[in-house]
Design an enzyme around this catalytic site. Sequence first.
Site, short mmCIF file in Angstrom:
data_model
loop_
_atom_site.label_atom_id
_atom_site.label_comp_id
_atom_site.label_asym_id
_atom_site.label_seq_id
_atom_site.Cartn_x
_atom_site.Cartn_y
_atom_site.Cartn_z
N CYS A 264 0.87 -1.17 0.00
CA CYS A 264 0.00 0.00 0.00
C CYS A 264 0.91 1.21 0.00
O CYS A 264 1.59 1.50 0.99
CB CYS A 264 -0.90 0.00 1.23
SG CYS A 264 -1.92 1.49 1.37
N GLU B 30 -3.78 1.30 -6.36
CA GLU B 30 -2.78 0.41 -6.95
C GLU B 30 -2.73 0.72 -8.45
O GLU B 30 -3.69 1.26 -9.01
CB GLU B 30 -3.12 -1.06 -6.72
CG GLU B 30 -3.01 -1.53 -5.28
CD GLU B 30 -1.58 -1.58 -4.76
OE1 GLU B 30 -0.65 -1.21 -5.51
OE2 GLU B 30 -1.39 -1.97 -3.60
#
Length: 231
Positions: A2, A107
């Site tokens: 992340c 992402e």
Amino acid sequence: MCGRYASDIAIDDLMAFFDAKPGTAYAWAGRYSIAPSTRAPIVREWLDEGELHRDVDEARWGLRPGWAKESGPRPINARIETAATSGMFRSSFASQRCLVPMTGYYEWETTPSGKQPHYIHGPGPLAAAGLYAARKDEVSGEWALSYTIITREARDASGEIHDRMPTFLLPDLWDDWLTPDKLDDKDAMVEALTSSSEQVAATITTHRVDRKVNSTPKADPSDPSLIAPID
């Protein structure tokens, strides 16, 4: 991993959602782009002369324990597989655990035309498992907090884009995770994290977003269109 996320939840709503006091994040208004080294809210519990406090505090993303050198690494993620035993994280895992409020995270997918960002989110606010450290500033003498986000093998919509995801927790695990008491059984906690995060992952979806997200300096963190879906 992340590496960027959104937490567009103002302080009053954070306090209500996590049943916490405002702490040092009393002015938090929410951001749609939070990058490493940015200061953002965490939820933590701590003891003051035997009294338990649950606060929403401001911390810097990138863990820096008190023993770490100034030039040392500041990891933004800790793998759930090793967080309880790694020299960098085991002390925080034992007694300095926190929640990192999110509404979603980003992402990137590699395409022929360049990197395409995806926004991965749940139906409401998310609570990622985090670890924090407190360090006293040598000049000002004030205490500063830093944090890292625990990640796991992807079990949500990000699995098609990236192989890791934040470890999100259901509310019934928050109290056990936040308690400042030292853990007696780290393996049991890892199992609980794994089970809870898999249940949350089942509720998470993804959509493509504008490529202006790709540039951290150019992405206005107050711009809600950063998380808006595109065709």
